[in-house]
Motif scaffolding. Sequence first.
Motif, PDB file in Angstrom:
ATOM      1  N   THR A   8       0.680  -1.025   0.528  1.00 56.65           N
ATOM      2  CA  THR A   8      -0.136  -0.341   0.090  1.00 56.65           C
ATOM      3  C   THR A   8       0.656   1.690   0.501  1.00 56.65           C
ATOM      4  OG1 THR A   8      -2.029  -0.808   1.661  1.00 56.65           O
ATOM      5  CG2 THR A   8      -2.197   1.241   1.733  1.00 56.65           C
ATOM      6  N   GLU A  11       2.541   1.520  -2.755  1.00 55.04           N
ATOM      7  CA  GLU A  11       1.117   2.595  -4.320  1.00 55.04           C
ATOM      8  C   GLU A  11       1.232   3.804  -4.463  1.00 55.04           C
ATOM      9  OE1 GLU A  11      -1.042  -1.483  -5.085  1.00 55.04           O
ATOM     10  OE2 GLU A  11      -2.022  -0.264  -3.497  1.00 55.04           O
ATOM     11  N   GLU A  12       1.327   4.714  -2.793  1.00 57.46           N
ATOM     12  CA  GLU A  12       0.983   5.335  -2.611  1.00 57.46           C
ATOM     13  C   GLU A  12       2.150   6.364  -3.072  1.00 57.46           C
ATOM     14  OE1 GLU A  12      -0.180   5.087   1.379  1.00 57.46           O
ATOM     15  OE2 GLU A  12      -2.445   4.477   1.712  1.00 57.46           O
TER      16      GLU A  12
END
Length: 88
Positions: A8, A11-12
């Motif tokens: 996550t 991805e961010e």
Amino acid sequence: MPDGNVLTLGEEAGYELLITSDTRIYYQQNLSGRKLAILAFTVNRWRLIRERLDAINAAISRIQPGDYVEIEIPLPPLPEYTGSRDPE
């Protein structure tokens, strides 16, 4: 930090590919809907990995978000056993 958090956070931050030698990640993470792809090597020894750069580059050129691709990196054969190590 659990792998899901790493994915996550990656991805961010805008990453599209995670390269790892943790082949268990395939069984630990659900990649559907992910923006990130994972490329996994079966070993983490650079001298062996660099011998497979053509296969690695080909995999990177085809990989899509949410994909998991594993590159098999063969280990060299063990030296042949020649007998007892015990001095006589």
